[in-house]
Write an enzyme that holds these catalytic residues in place. Structure first.
Site, PDB file in Angstrom:
ATOM      1  N   HIS A 181       4.640  -0.553  -2.379  1.00 12.84           N
ATOM      2  CA  HIS A 181       5.693  -0.665  -3.476  1.00 12.84           C
ATOM      3  C   HIS A 181       6.782  -1.734  -2.752  1.00 12.84           C
ATOM      4  O   HIS A 181       7.297  -1.520  -1.958  1.00 12.84           O
ATOM      5  CB  HIS A 181       6.015   0.254  -4.625  1.00 12.84           C
ATOM      6  CG  HIS A 181       7.286  -0.473  -5.453  1.00 12.84           C
ATOM      7  ND1 HIS A 181       7.752  -0.798  -5.470  1.00 12.84           N
ATOM      8  CD2 HIS A 181       6.526  -0.436  -6.914  1.00 12.84           C
ATOM      9  CE1 HIS A 181       7.883  -0.399  -7.232  1.00 12.84           C
ATOM     10  NE2 HIS A 181       6.777  -0.115  -7.630  1.00 12.84           N
ATOM     11  N   ASP A 191      -0.040   2.698 -10.215  1.00 12.80           N
ATOM     12  CA  ASP A 191      -1.370   2.774 -10.604  1.00 12.80           C
ATOM     13  C   ASP A 191      -2.139   3.351 -10.226  1.00 12.80           C
ATOM     14  O   ASP A 191      -3.617   3.020 -10.430  1.00 12.80           O
ATOM     15  CB  ASP A 191      -1.817   0.970 -10.388  1.00 12.80           C
ATOM     16  CG  ASP A 191      -0.381   0.250 -11.183  1.00 12.80           C
ATOM     17  OD1 ASP A 191      -0.911   0.843 -12.128  1.00 12.80           O
ATOM     18  OD2 ASP A 191      -0.334  -0.475 -10.564  1.00 12.80           O
TER      19      ASP A 191
HETATM   20  N1  CMC Z   1      -2.183  -1.893   1.264  1.00 13.55           N
HETATM   21  C1  CMC Z   1      -2.094  -2.785   2.950  1.00 13.55           C
HETATM   22  N2  CMC Z   1      -0.789  -2.985   3.037  1.00 13.55           N
HETATM   23  C2  CMC Z   1       0.108  -3.343   2.260  1.00 13.55           C
HETATM   24  C3  CMC Z   1      -0.149  -2.851   0.800  1.00 13.55           C
HETATM   25  C4  CMC Z   1      -1.482  -2.366   0.884  1.00 13.55           C
HETATM   26  N3  CMC Z   1      -1.886  -1.615  -0.566  1.00 13.55           N
HETATM   27  N4  CMC Z   1       1.182  -3.651   0.430  1.00 13.55           N
HETATM   28  C5  CMC Z   1       2.000  -3.848   1.805  1.00 13.55           C
HETATM   29  N5  CMC Z   1       0.800  -4.093   2.710  1.00 13.55           N
HETATM   30  C6  CMC Z   1       1.862  -4.196   3.903  1.00 13.55           C
HETATM   31  C7  CMC Z   1       1.861  -5.592   3.888  1.00 13.55           C
HETATM   32  O1  CMC Z   1       0.585  -5.773   4.281  1.00 13.55           O
HETATM   33  C8  CMC Z   1       3.310  -5.965   4.569  1.00 13.55           C
HETATM   34  O2  CMC Z   1       2.849  -6.223   6.454  1.00 13.55           O
HETATM   35  P1  CMC Z   1       2.746  -6.637   7.090  1.00 13.55           P
HETATM   36  O3  CMC Z   1       4.459  -6.432   7.370  1.00 13.55           O
HETATM   37  O4  CMC Z   1       2.887  -6.267   8.270  1.00 13.55           O
HETATM   38  O5  CMC Z   1       2.354  -7.791   7.337  1.00 13.55           O
HETATM   39  C9  CMC Z   1       4.212  -5.081   4.740  1.00 13.55           C
HETATM   40  O6  CMC Z   1       3.084  -3.773   3.906  1.00 13.55           O
HETATM   41  C10 CMC Z   1       4.856  -6.096   3.544  1.00 13.55           C
HETATM   42  O7  CMC Z   1       4.042  -6.100   2.146  1.00 13.55           O
HETATM   43  P2  CMC Z   1       4.165  -7.478   1.136  1.00 13.55           P
HETATM   44  O8  CMC Z   1       3.024  -7.503   0.549  1.00 13.55           O
HETATM   45  O9  CMC Z   1       5.319  -8.226   1.675  1.00 13.55           O
HETATM   46  O10 CMC Z   1       5.507  -6.255   0.893  1.00 13.55           O
HETATM   47  P3  CMC Z   1       5.811  -6.870  -1.225  1.00 13.55           P
HETATM   48  O11 CMC Z   1       6.594  -6.160  -1.837  1.00 13.55           O
HETATM   49  O12 CMC Z   1       6.186  -8.389  -1.230  1.00 13.55           O
HETATM   50  O13 CMC Z   1       4.926  -6.412  -2.146  1.00 13.55           O
HETATM   51  C11 CMC Z   1       3.079  -5.013  -3.604  1.00 13.55           C
HETATM   52  C12 CMC Z   1       4.951  -5.485  -2.706  1.00 13.55           C
HETATM   53  C13 CMC Z   1       3.092  -3.550  -4.581  1.00 13.55           C
HETATM   54  C14 CMC Z   1       3.236  -6.688  -4.969  1.00 13.55           C
HETATM   55  C15 CMC Z   1       2.136  -4.361  -2.718  1.00 13.55           C
HETATM   56  O14 CMC Z   1       2.498  -3.570  -1.931  1.00 13.55           O
HETATM   57  C16 CMC Z   1       0.685  -4.565  -3.334  1.00 13.55           C
HETATM   58  O15 CMC Z   1      -0.053  -5.840  -3.313  1.00 13.55           O
HETATM   59  N6  CMC Z   1       0.036  -3.685  -3.373  1.00 13.55           N
HETATM   60  C17 CMC Z   1      -1.271  -3.565  -3.517  1.00 13.55           C
HETATM   61  C18 CMC Z   1      -1.198  -3.736  -5.265  1.00 13.55           C
HETATM   62  C19 CMC Z   1      -0.825  -2.875  -6.227  1.00 13.55           C
HETATM   63  O16 CMC Z   1      -0.894  -1.995  -5.781  1.00 13.55           O
HETATM   64  N7  CMC Z   1       0.115  -3.242  -7.056  1.00 13.55           N
HETATM   65  C20 CMC Z   1       0.814  -2.113  -8.120  1.00 13.55           C
HETATM   66  C21 CMC Z   1       2.390  -2.341  -7.668  1.00 13.55           C
HETATM   67  S1  CMC Z   1       3.225  -1.177  -8.874  1.00 13.55           S
HETATM   68  C22 CMC Z   1       3.277  -1.264  -9.769  1.00 13.55           C
HETATM   69  C23 CMC Z   1       3.206  -2.619 -11.250  1.00 13.55           C
HETATM   70  O17 CMC Z   1       4.526  -3.643 -10.436  1.00 13.55           O
HETATM   71  O18 CMC Z   1       2.608  -3.335 -11.345  1.00 13.55           O
END
Ligand code: CMC
Length: 385
Positions: A261, A315
């Protein structure tokens, strides 16, 4: 004004001032209008929560009854909306159907008297009332069936479950579903709420605001993740496969759905409540086969990615609850939308109450002073893929 640093995804950039909800991502706190989500989930109903979010305070008994009555009165859809839905392809995603229906509702109520409290109140009631009916109607109509008419003797959540298959919902199941709606109702300035606020800031009508938010919620990185979680659990298939699955995703730098998140660096407080609800439901109707896979997944991810603050988000467990309630997977995100309409409307109201149109800036990275080449002299210089 000084030029600000560019931050991709606007991470950490305040885009508004709001008094609707509060998140502390380090300790896992979520409050609606200052009240902890756990307390609201335990004591409130979805419609009361919507009232709290939109009007800013808890209603009196009389106000709540009047609000519930108004929402109940407006649940039916115009036959022209139903006729329009008959033309939707049955393979179309229900989120796309919902976005089209929300926008179409605006065709019938296109006045934009945003400073008239009666107009604002009517739009709030209509959207809260009709969005669940639209989702349930599409579920029936895509199979060639008539939509199930809403029932006035049923509450908000029970009526939605009833409209899905014309069967009386069990009271515990209806209560659990109502709590799921409470948990998804609002979450500060996430992508769909931001989208709603940007649209609202042009002073367009609230139906366009909700339609744009629905479109934004649909993506797999936002509301669409609950659907993807079930597909992932199915793909994993067994507890033994969890560890290799996680390891392969990490090696390939692929995200694991339902985890991570932008704000929470601990387990999402809503995931905790949802997990409790899932267990309550399993005690009554039997454990879901995917639950043990989910528990193992949570453990392995904590071990492998806990240091990065990757924990279950809202989720992760919601899909398991909806699955156990017999709801088709592609309705999970529309259900998120049914709930989030409350938050979107609260932000719409807040935005128009102190409006300034959103118009950020950009850092231009392209060329300047380019010659305009006549058509016959142009070569294909770039790869369009
Ligand atoms: N699985 C594996 N690694 C992850 C995940 C994940 N679900 N989420 C973040 N990371 C890692 C990512 O690879 C990165 O690592 P590094 O710094 O080594 O490159 C680090 O954590 C930061 O990730 P980010 O993508 O820059 O984080 P963000 O704040 O841009 O993304 C997010 C947040 C929710 C989009 C992301 O965690 C994600 O894609 N999660 C999976 C999809 C999901 O479950 N979405 C629902 C979100 S909650 C409800 C909503 O908002 O609707």
């Amino acid at each position: 004004m000084t030029t600000c640093e560019y931050r991709p995804g606007l991470e950490g950039v305040p885009a508004t001032q709001s008094s609707i909800s509060y998140v502390d991502g380090q300790t896992g706190i979520l409050e609606y209008r200052g009240i902890g989500i756990e307390e609201i989930a335990q004591q409130s109903s979805f419609l009361e929560t919507a009232y709290l979010l939109i009007w800013g305070g808890l209603p009196t008994q009389q106000e709540l009854e009047a609000f519930e009555h108004e929402v109940q009165y407006h649940r039916r859809l115009k036959y022209r909306i139903r006729d329009m839905m008959k033309c939707f392809p049955e393979s179309g995603h229900p989120m796309d159907a919902l976005q089209a229906c929300a926008a179409a509702l605006g065709l019938f109520h296109s006045r934009r008297e945003l400073d008239d409290p009666t107009y604002v109140q009517a739009a709030v009631v209509r959207l809260l009332a009709k969005i669940p009916t639209m989702v349930a109607a599409f579920k029936m109509m895509r199979k060639g069936n008539d939509p199930v008419q809403p029932r006035d003797d049923l509450g908000y959540a029970a009526n939605f479950l009833y409209m899905l298959n014309e069967q009386n919902p069990d009271p515990l199941e209806a209560r659990i579903f109502d709590v799921c709606l409470i948990l998804h109702a609002e979450h500060t300035i996430n992508a769909s709420t931001f989208s709603a606020m940007v649209t609202a800031s042009t002073l367009t009508d609230p139906y366009a605001v909700i339609a744009s938010a629905v479109g934004t919620l649909a993506g797999p990185l936002h509301g669409g993740a609950n659907e993807a979680v079930i597909d992932m659990l199915q793909e994993i298939g067994s507890i033994e496969n969890v560890r290799p699955y996680v390891e392969a995703r990490i090696v390939n730098r692929e995200k694991i759905m339902g985890f991570g998140h932008r704000v929470y660096k601990v387990k999402d407080p809503r995931a905790r409540v949802l997990q409790g609800l899932a267990e309550q439901l399993f005690d009554k109707v039997g454990r879901d086969a995917y639950y043990d896979i989910a528990l193992e997944l949570e453990q392995v991810i904590e071990e492998k990615l806990g240091h990065k603050g990757i924990y279950p988000n809202v989720d992760f467990y919601s899909g398991l609850v909806y699955r156990k309630l017999g709801i088709p997977t592609d309705l999970f995100t529309p259900i998120f939308a049914i709930a989030r309409v409350a938050g979107w409307l609260a932000h719409w109201k807040e935005q128009i109450g102190k409006n300034r149109i959103f118009r950020p800036t950009q850092i231009y990275e392209g060329p300047h002073n380019q010659a305009y080449l006549p058509l016959e002299k142009r070569l294909q210089l770039w790869d369009k893929s």
